[in-house]
Design a protein around this motif. Structure first.
Motif, mmCIF file in Angstrom:
data_model
loop_
_atom_site.group_PDB
_atom_site.id
_atom_site.type_symbol
_atom_site.label_atom_id
_atom_site.label_comp_id
_atom_site.label_asym_id
_atom_site.label_seq_id
_atom_site.Cartn_x
_atom_site.Cartn_y
_atom_site.Cartn_z
ATOM 1 N N LEU A 10 0.845 -1.185 0.000
ATOM 2 C CA LEU A 10 0.000 0.000 0.000
ATOM 3 C C LEU A 10 0.887 1.244 0.000
ATOM 4 O O LEU A 10 1.873 1.316 0.749
ATOM 5 N N TYR A 11 0.520 2.206 -0.820
ATOM 6 C CA TYR A 11 1.261 3.470 -0.883
ATOM 7 C C TYR A 11 0.264 4.624 -0.857
ATOM 8 O O TYR A 11 -0.900 4.487 -1.251
ATOM 9 N N ALA A 12 0.754 5.764 -0.403
ATOM 10 C CA ALA A 12 -0.004 7.017 -0.495
ATOM 11 C C ALA A 12 0.977 8.129 -0.834
ATOM 12 O O ALA A 12 2.174 8.043 -0.534
ATOM 13 N N SER A 13 0.476 9.165 -1.462
ATOM 14 C CA SER A 13 1.335 10.297 -1.811
ATOM 15 C C SER A 13 1.520 11.208 -0.605
ATOM 16 O O SER A 13 0.734 11.192 0.349
ATOM 17 N N ASP A 14 2.569 12.010 -0.664
ATOM 18 C CA ASP A 14 2.794 12.989 0.409
ATOM 19 C C ASP A 14 1.598 13.927 0.537
ATOM 20 O O ASP A 14 1.223 14.325 1.649
ATOM 21 N N ALA A 15 0.982 14.266 -0.613
ATOM 22 C CA ALA A 15 -0.174 15.172 -0.571
ATOM 23 C C ALA A 15 -1.350 14.514 0.145
ATOM 24 O O ALA A 15 -2.056 15.162 0.935
ATOM 25 N N HIS B 187 -0.346 8.321 -7.158
ATOM 26 C CA HIS B 187 0.699 9.348 -7.187
ATOM 27 C C HIS B 187 0.098 10.751 -7.092
ATOM 28 O O HIS B 187 0.684 11.658 -6.485
ATOM 29 N N ARG B 188 -1.100 10.913 -7.646
ATOM 30 C CA ARG B 188 -1.753 12.220 -7.624
ATOM 31 C C ARG B 188 -2.510 12.482 -6.321
ATOM 32 O O ARG B 188 -3.081 13.553 -6.144
ATOM 33 N N GLY B 189 -2.569 11.487 -5.433
ATOM 34 C CA GLY B 189 -3.204 11.698 -4.144
ATOM 35 C C GLY B 189 -4.698 11.484 -4.133
ATOM 36 O O GLY B 189 -5.391 11.916 -3.203
ATOM 37 N N GLY C 18 7.639 11.109 -4.041
ATOM 38 C CA GLY C 18 6.491 11.578 -3.271
ATOM 39 C C GLY C 18 5.529 10.497 -2.856
ATOM 40 O O GLY C 18 4.499 10.791 -2.241
ATOM 41 N N LEU C 19 5.847 9.216 -3.133
ATOM 42 C CA LEU C 19 5.020 8.116 -2.649
ATOM 43 C C LEU C 19 5.654 7.533 -1.390
ATOM 44 O O LEU C 19 6.876 7.367 -1.327
ATOM 45 N N ARG C 20 4.805 7.188 -0.412
ATOM 46 C CA ARG C 20 5.311 6.585 0.822
ATOM 47 C C ARG C 20 4.627 5.248 1.054
ATOM 48 O O ARG C 20 3.404 5.119 0.901
#
Length: 311
Positions: free
Chosen positions: A167-172, A231-233, A249-251
């Motif tokens: 699972l990943y999420a963007s910084d935004a 990537h776009r949040g 920017g992905l975590r």
């Protein structure tokens, strides 16, 4: 009875399976009158009525249904003959078709194609990006990279290894919703889901992450599309680690829970193993996939030149 013209049999089979002369003529690239004459000629030679004409539709008779199975067997034999001939080819120049998912096409194939261009430039590489399982038996592809084991007895499958997705999420996204530190923190989050949703939810539950159906409000069969949305949040997504490494920017979220193994099966037809061209491409693809599995690195990074030693 004299030998039966294969073109007549092919016309009959196409018409029976398509359900009309017009559809069969488009499929075979023949005019409708030509197709009609070929079917009529087969009926005359066999002394069997193959179709009943109901309006514009053609309905198989009982005799036609019996003949259809024989026609399919003849078609299978013709396809096997073509495969055998292709498999015996020894020259390197020519096409090799590789069927891969859109994600593999984007994030794995560029490095593989780069090496193929260096080592076998006389081969024309055709990359077919599809999430459907291409039918190797009918030469829709010569080699396939799949994520499931092939079950067809005439196919050879080699498990190269596994990649990993998380699972990943963007910084935004994290700035708006906070960093999840436990599975419970994902309750209410939009999760970008693979189609079919039920299967995706089941896989996530096996990892210890329960999702409500309302959370999977964005669904696609394209991994690349879902990853770009992540990537776009737009939401949280399951992203292949090697792809996430190329998206600043992905975590990674909940790495202990959310790991999803992604098997890499390299598949080809038994008959094609004797083709020098296809065998060379197969070996290069296998080697590059093995390197990728072992290193877990970006598949498109610059490779060391032959003979280079680590510093």
């Amino acid at each position: 009875m004299d030998g039966i013209d294969w073109n007549w049999v092919r016309a009959f089979r196409a018409t029976a399976e398509a359900g009309s002369l017009s559809a069969a003529s488009r499929q075979l690239g023949l005019s409708q009158p030509t197709l009609s004459r070929q079917v009529a000629a087969l009926e005359e030679q066999l002394a069997v009525t193959l179709f009943e004409r109901v309006g514009k539709r053609l309905i198989l008779t009982a005799g036609g249904a019996g003949m259809l199975e024989h026609a399919r067997q003849m078609a299978a034999a013709a396809e096997a003959l073509a495969l055998g001939a292709a498999g015996q080819a020894s020259e390197l120049a020519g096409l090799v078709r590789l069927s891969v998912t859109d994600a593999v096409a984007t994030h794995v194939m560029p490095g593989i194609v780069e090496r193929l261009r260096e080592e076998v430039p006389q081969v024309t590489v055709v990359v077919i990006a599809t999430d459907a399982l291409s039918d190797l038996r009918r030469r829709e592809a010569d080699i396939a990279i799949r994520h499931v084991r092939p079950t067809e007895p005439e196919l050879i499958g080699r498990l190269i290894g596994e990649l990993a997705a998380h699972l990943y999420a963007s910084d935004a996204w994290i700035a708006r919703h906070g960093l999840p530190r436990a599975a419970a923190d994902l309750v209410g989050a939009t999760v970008l889901a693979f189609d079919p949703v039920e299967q995706f939810v089941g896989h996530m539950e096996l990892q210890g992450i329960r999702l409500g159906p309302e959370q999977c409000s964005v669904v696609s069969n394209s991994a690349s599309a879902l990853w770009e949305m992540t990537h776009r949040g737009i939401g949280v997504g399951v992203v292949l680690d090697i792809a996430a490494a190329r998206m600043p920017g992905l975590r990674k979220l909940l790495p202990e829970l959310s790991r999803v193994p992604v098997p890499l099966w390299l598949v080809t037809h038994r008959e094609l193993q004797t083709s020098r061209r296809i065998r060379l491409v197969y070996d290069v693809v296998a080697d590059e996939l093995r390197r990728l599995v072992v290193s877990g690195a970006d598949p498109n990074r610059e490779r060391e030149p032959p003979g280079a030693s680590p510093g």
